[in-house]
Enzyme design. Sequence first.
Site, short mmCIF file in Angstrom:
data_model
loop_
_atom_site.label_atom_id
_atom_site.label_comp_id
_atom_site.label_asym_id
_atom_site.label_seq_id
_atom_site.Cartn_x
_atom_site.Cartn_y
_atom_site.Cartn_z
N HIS A 40 37.61 12.48 -34.80
CA HIS A 40 36.71 13.42 -34.16
C HIS A 40 35.93 12.49 -33.12
O HIS A 40 35.63 12.86 -31.92
CB HIS A 40 35.69 13.89 -35.16
CG HIS A 40 34.43 14.74 -34.67
ND1 HIS A 40 34.51 16.01 -35.03
CD2 HIS A 40 33.42 14.15 -33.99
CE1 HIS A 40 33.22 16.30 -34.28
NE2 HIS A 40 32.57 15.18 -33.80
N GLU A 41 35.45 11.21 -33.48
CA GLU A 41 34.62 10.63 -32.82
C GLU A 41 35.24 10.03 -31.33
O GLU A 41 34.75 9.94 -30.25
CB GLU A 41 33.91 9.51 -33.47
CG GLU A 41 33.23 9.63 -34.48
CD GLU A 41 31.89 10.59 -33.97
OE1 GLU A 41 31.50 10.54 -32.90
OE2 GLU A 41 31.47 11.54 -34.69
N HIS A 60 36.00 12.47 -28.60
CA HIS A 60 34.64 12.73 -27.83
C HIS A 60 35.20 11.72 -26.52
O HIS A 60 34.63 12.17 -25.46
CB HIS A 60 33.33 12.17 -28.40
CG HIS A 60 32.85 13.26 -29.40
ND1 HIS A 60 32.52 14.40 -28.72
CD2 HIS A 60 32.24 13.28 -30.67
CE1 HIS A 60 31.93 15.22 -29.70
NE2 HIS A 60 31.79 14.44 -30.74
N TYR A 110 27.41 18.36 -23.28
CA TYR A 110 27.17 18.50 -24.67
C TYR A 110 25.85 19.21 -24.62
O TYR A 110 24.87 18.86 -25.51
CB TYR A 110 26.77 17.02 -25.04
CG TYR A 110 27.17 16.87 -26.50
CD1 TYR A 110 28.35 16.79 -27.11
CD2 TYR A 110 25.92 16.49 -27.37
CE1 TYR A 110 28.47 16.77 -28.55
CE2 TYR A 110 25.98 16.37 -28.69
CZ TYR A 110 27.50 16.24 -29.41
OH TYR A 110 27.49 16.22 -30.58
N GLU A 124 32.48 19.65 -29.21
CA GLU A 124 32.27 19.32 -30.88
C GLU A 124 33.60 20.05 -31.41
O GLU A 124 34.32 19.20 -32.22
CB GLU A 124 31.05 19.88 -31.34
CG GLU A 124 30.04 19.11 -31.51
CD GLU A 124 30.19 17.80 -32.29
OE1 GLU A 124 31.11 17.95 -33.49
OE2 GLU A 124 29.98 16.75 -31.64
N ASP A 141 19.66 20.54 -32.09
CA ASP A 141 21.02 20.09 -32.15
C ASP A 141 21.66 20.39 -30.58
O ASP A 141 22.78 20.96 -30.66
CB ASP A 141 21.69 20.58 -33.22
CG ASP A 141 23.18 20.10 -33.41
OD1 ASP A 141 23.40 19.22 -32.88
OD2 ASP A 141 24.09 20.81 -33.89
N HIS A 195 26.69 21.77 -33.21
CA HIS A 195 27.36 21.75 -34.63
C HIS A 195 27.67 22.92 -35.44
O HIS A 195 28.20 22.83 -36.43
CB HIS A 195 27.07 20.35 -35.40
CG HIS A 195 27.32 19.07 -34.88
ND1 HIS A 195 26.14 18.64 -33.96
CD2 HIS A 195 28.03 18.01 -34.95
CE1 HIS A 195 26.32 17.28 -33.59
NE2 HIS A 195 27.67 17.18 -34.03
#
Lengths: 349, 88
Positions: A141-142, A145, A156, A165, A238, A243
Site C-alpha cells: 500500500h505504502e 503511494h 490527496y 488511497e 482526513d 480513508h
Amino acid sequence: MHLPARYTLELDAAHRTRRRIGALPTAVPDTATGPDHPVRTIYDARHQQTLPGEKVRAEGAGPAKDQPVNHAYDGLGATFTLYLRAYGRHSIDGRGLPLNASVHYGQGYNNAFWDGKQMVFGDGDGRIFQDFTGSVDVIGHELTHGVTQYTANLEYFGQSGALNESVSDVFGSVIKQYALRQTVDQADWLIGADVLAPGIHGTALRSMKAPGTAYDDPTLGKDPQPATMDGYVSTSQDNGGVHINSGIPNHAFYLVAAALGGHSWERAGQIWYDTLTGGALASDADFAAFARATATAAQTRYGDGEEYQTVLKAWSQVGVPAAPTGTALPRQASPQQQAPEGAQPPSQG
Amino acid sequence: MRIAVTRTGGFAGITRRAELDTTGRPDAGRLHALAHEVLTASDSGTPVGVPDGFVYEITVDGRTVRCADPHLSGAQRKLIQQVLKEGA
C-alpha cells in the site's frame, strides 16, 4: 502477513528467470529501465524520528536478527516483484528507484507511511497496533503511494485523494495475493489484518470485499467505510475522508476481480494499472472520471467483451457512472444515472 | 491552560482526540513553555503532509495551529505525545 522464507527463495528464483527472459528485446517495454531485481536498503531509526537512521541490511545481505528488518526487506521485494513480473514496471518510478525503508520509527508509533522518498514503519503501541512491517499489503500500500506519485499523481484530497488511497489498497492486496499465489476466491481482501493488536475486535483495518465490516471495537470505533455511493461520507477531516470513501472504488475493484475470476493481478489488476499509468487520468479525477478511465482501459486492452462489460457493471453496482459520455448506459445503471420517468431521451449526434 | 490535540489521517484513517488542563499539574510550567513554543513557531494554515502521514491540530486556550508528520518540531512532538499519550 509474514512472508515465509520459501516465498523469498521463490521470488529470488523468479528474479533469476526474469533476468534471462529480460535479455529478449520484447520482454519488457522499450521505455523500461533499471535492473530486474530490487535494490533495497533497510535502516533502523532506533526509536527516534530522524530519517533514515542506521543502515542495518543492504541488498543481497543475509537476514538480520531483528525480524521487522527482514519483514520490511521481504515486503519491499514482494512489491518490486509484483510490479515487474505482472506489469513490466521497474520499481516505484519505473526506472529502478532503489527502495529504502526505516523500521522502529519513533516510540510506540502507530503508523507507516511513504514520505515521498522512502518507507517509514512504526512499531505500533502494542495496544491498538503492532509492528507495521507485519502486513505485506501495508508495505505494498505504502509503496504504491510512490507509484501513484510518479504516475497519475492523484491529489490527496476529496475524491481524487480517496482514489489515491484506493489504488494503494488495490495493489497492496494484489501484492499479497501474488506473493501467496492466491486466486480471487482464496484471497481475504483485507488490508492490515496483521497490524491490529491482539484484543482489538476486528479482522483488519479495511475490507475490500465488505467495506464497513473490518472492525467494531470500543477503542477504535466502527469501520466507517461505505461500499457504495449511497454511503458516501462528506467530511473535512482526513483530507476529506480519503480513508473512508476509498471503500467505494475498493469495492468496485473487488467486484471486477471476483467476476473475472482467476488471479487479481491479471485482467482486473492490468486494467487498474493501465488506468493509473496510462497518462490519461487527471490528477484531480473524481470517482466518475476514474470509472470512465477504467472502462476505456478495459476496452483498449481487451475490446468490448467480458472485461469491459464487467467493469461497467461493477461501477454501476457501487453507484458510480462509468459509461463514456454520450453512450447508452447499461441496464444495471444506478439510480443517480437514470433519467427520471418522463424525461426526454438525450438527443443523438 | 487547556491543551487539546486532534490527530487525523494515518494509514488507518482513525481520528484521535485528547485534551488536558494544566491547572494544578506539577508539570504545568513545562507544558506552558511547550505550548508557547508550539503556538509561536506554528501557523494555522494547512500543513504539507505526506500520504498516510498523521495531521495534527493543536488548540491552546482557543487558538489552533496545525502540523503534519514527518515535519514536526521537537516541541510539537513532545506536546502531542504528552496530550495524546501515544507515539506521535
